[in-house]
Scaffold this active site. Structure first.
Site, PDB file in Angstrom:
ATOM      1  CB  THR A 182      17.678  46.411  58.323  1.00 25.52           C
ATOM      2  OG1 THR A 182      18.669  47.430  58.319  1.00 25.52           O
ATOM      3  CG2 THR A 182      16.299  47.041  58.248  1.00 25.52           C
ATOM      4  CB  THR A 183      16.685  41.346  57.466  1.00 28.52           C
ATOM      5  OG1 THR A 183      16.908  42.157  56.305  1.00 28.52           O
ATOM      6  CG2 THR A 183      15.648  40.291  57.122  1.00 28.52           C
ATOM      7  CE1 TYR A 240      14.008  61.487  65.268  1.00 31.31           C
ATOM      8  CE2 TYR A 240      15.735  62.235  66.772  1.00 31.31           C
ATOM      9  CZ  TYR A 240      14.419  62.291  66.324  1.00 31.31           C
ATOM     10  OH  TYR A 240      13.525  63.140  66.915  1.00 31.31           O
ATOM     11  CE1 TYR A 265      22.372  48.805  54.764  1.00 33.24           C
ATOM     12  CE2 TYR A 265      22.077  48.259  57.080  1.00 33.24           C
ATOM     13  CZ  TYR A 265      21.580  48.338  55.802  1.00 33.24           C
ATOM     14  OH  TYR A 265      20.289  47.950  55.543  1.00 33.24           O
ATOM     15  NE  ARG A 314      15.179  49.218  56.070  1.00 34.47           N
ATOM     16  CZ  ARG A 314      14.014  48.800  56.550  1.00 34.47           C
ATOM     17  NH1 ARG A 314      13.494  49.379  57.618  1.00 34.47           N
ATOM     18  NH2 ARG A 314      13.369  47.803  55.968  1.00 34.47           N
ATOM     19  CE  LYS A 344      22.628  45.621  53.324  1.00 28.02           C
ATOM     20  NZ  LYS A 344      21.796  45.122  54.458  1.00 28.02           N
ATOM     21  CB  ILE A 393      24.476  42.299  53.002  1.00 29.13           C
ATOM     22  CG1 ILE A 393      25.989  42.135  53.207  1.00 29.13           C
ATOM     23  CG2 ILE A 393      23.738  42.062  54.325  1.00 29.13           C
ATOM     24  CD1 ILE A 393      26.596  43.039  54.263  1.00 29.13           C
TER      25      ILE A 393
END
Length: 297
Positions: free
Chosen positions: A43-44, A106, A132, A137, A162, A204
């Site tokens: 994501t980052t 989504y 993850y 999100r 994670k 993470i």
């Protein structure tokens, strides 16, 4: 399999393109400062705005530059199962050590749908898989029973999680359900200290992009059970943890890196905007509080 301070690396941009030279320097700096593994295309790393060629190239650069010094956990998730497998195959060829697989976003699959998705991938992946879960999100929430079932079915392939649910009770649920050998990593820097007491073995991290040495020292202290020292470092880093989300991530992290290193641009891609003024002030204050010198080489 994985532990300690694991930065979810930003992807440096310059003039709209991936800045490969800066990314290689970032990888070297992270390893020198004590990071225990690296995550490209999370994501980052703005994976959602990288095209597929860029995505696979960033993973390859990270693996090449790390050169086996630390593991590379490549972001390979997608809300399309076929695309996720493509990313895994490309990451395998690139030399990654594991695949970080976000819950499908989504589409909002059921728990059975997620079990089917990750099972299909595990049956075809040559890489170990790190689940993850980040429902803030994805909207989709991978529940503990789902995690436990996936590890039960594929104990040598689905090896870690994670967890960025913010629910620390899940650390215990995962440990009791999947067993002590299932690797649990925090996805929330501010919760990492508490996570160690419950059974997590690392994080993470967003903050580790900016403060890799302090982050590595914090995780080493927590892993050793030296909680007074870990708490002192946690308190030192806490304003930076908060500042990393003072504006839409990863804009604050990129601004912070640009303050520390002249070879990193703060450039982001739309729909993310450069860090706003309030965020910049929060980052500057947090850098000062942590004793991080602006203008490092």
């Amino acid at each position: 399999m994985f532990s300690g301070s694991i930065p979810a690396l930003v992807t440096p941009f310059r003039d709209g393109a991936v800045d490969e030279a800066a990314f290689r320097r970032l990888v070297d700096w992270q390893i020198k400062e004590g990071s225990s593994a690296l995550v490209p295309c999370g994501t980052t790393g703005e994976a959602s705005t990288l095209d597929n060629d860029e995505h696979h190239r960033v993973i390859r650069i990270c693996a090449e530059q790390a050169a086996g010094r630390v593991p590379v956990i490549a972001g390979c998730g997608s809300n399309d199962t076929q695309t996720a497998l493509w990313h895994i195959k490309e990451a395998t060829v690139a030399g990654a050590d594991a695949a970080l697989m976000v819950a499908p976003y989504y589409n909002r699959p059921s728990q059975d749908g997620m079990i089917a998705h990750f099972s299909w991938l595990a049956e075809r992946s040559e890489l170990p898989i790190v689940l993850y879960n980040v429902p803030g999100r994805t909207v989709t929430d991978m529940l503990p029973d789902t995690v436990t079932e996936l590890h039960r079915r594929f104990p040598g392939k689905i090896v870690a999680i994670k967890d960025a649910s913010g629910d620390l009770a899940r650390v215990t649920q995962h440990r009791l359900g999947a067993g002590p050998d299932f690797c649990q990593l925090s996805g929330d820097d501010p919760l990492a200290l508490a996570g160690y007491a419950l059974g997590q073995v690392g994080c993470i991290s967003v903050t580790a992009n900016v403060a890799p040495n302090l982050s590595a020292r914090f995780h080493a202290a927590a892993a050793a059970g030296d909680f007074p020292a870990a708490r002192e470092l946690h308190d030192l880093l806490f304003p930076l943890h908060k500042a990393m989300f003072a504006d839409a991530s990863p804009a604050p992290a990129k601004y912070a890196l640009s303050r520390l290193h002249d070879w990193v641009s703060e450039e982001v891609r739309l729909p993310i905007l450069p860090c706003n003024e309030a965020g910049r002030q929060a980052v500057d204050a947090a850098l000062s509080r942590a004793g991080l010198a602006v203008g490092l080489a």
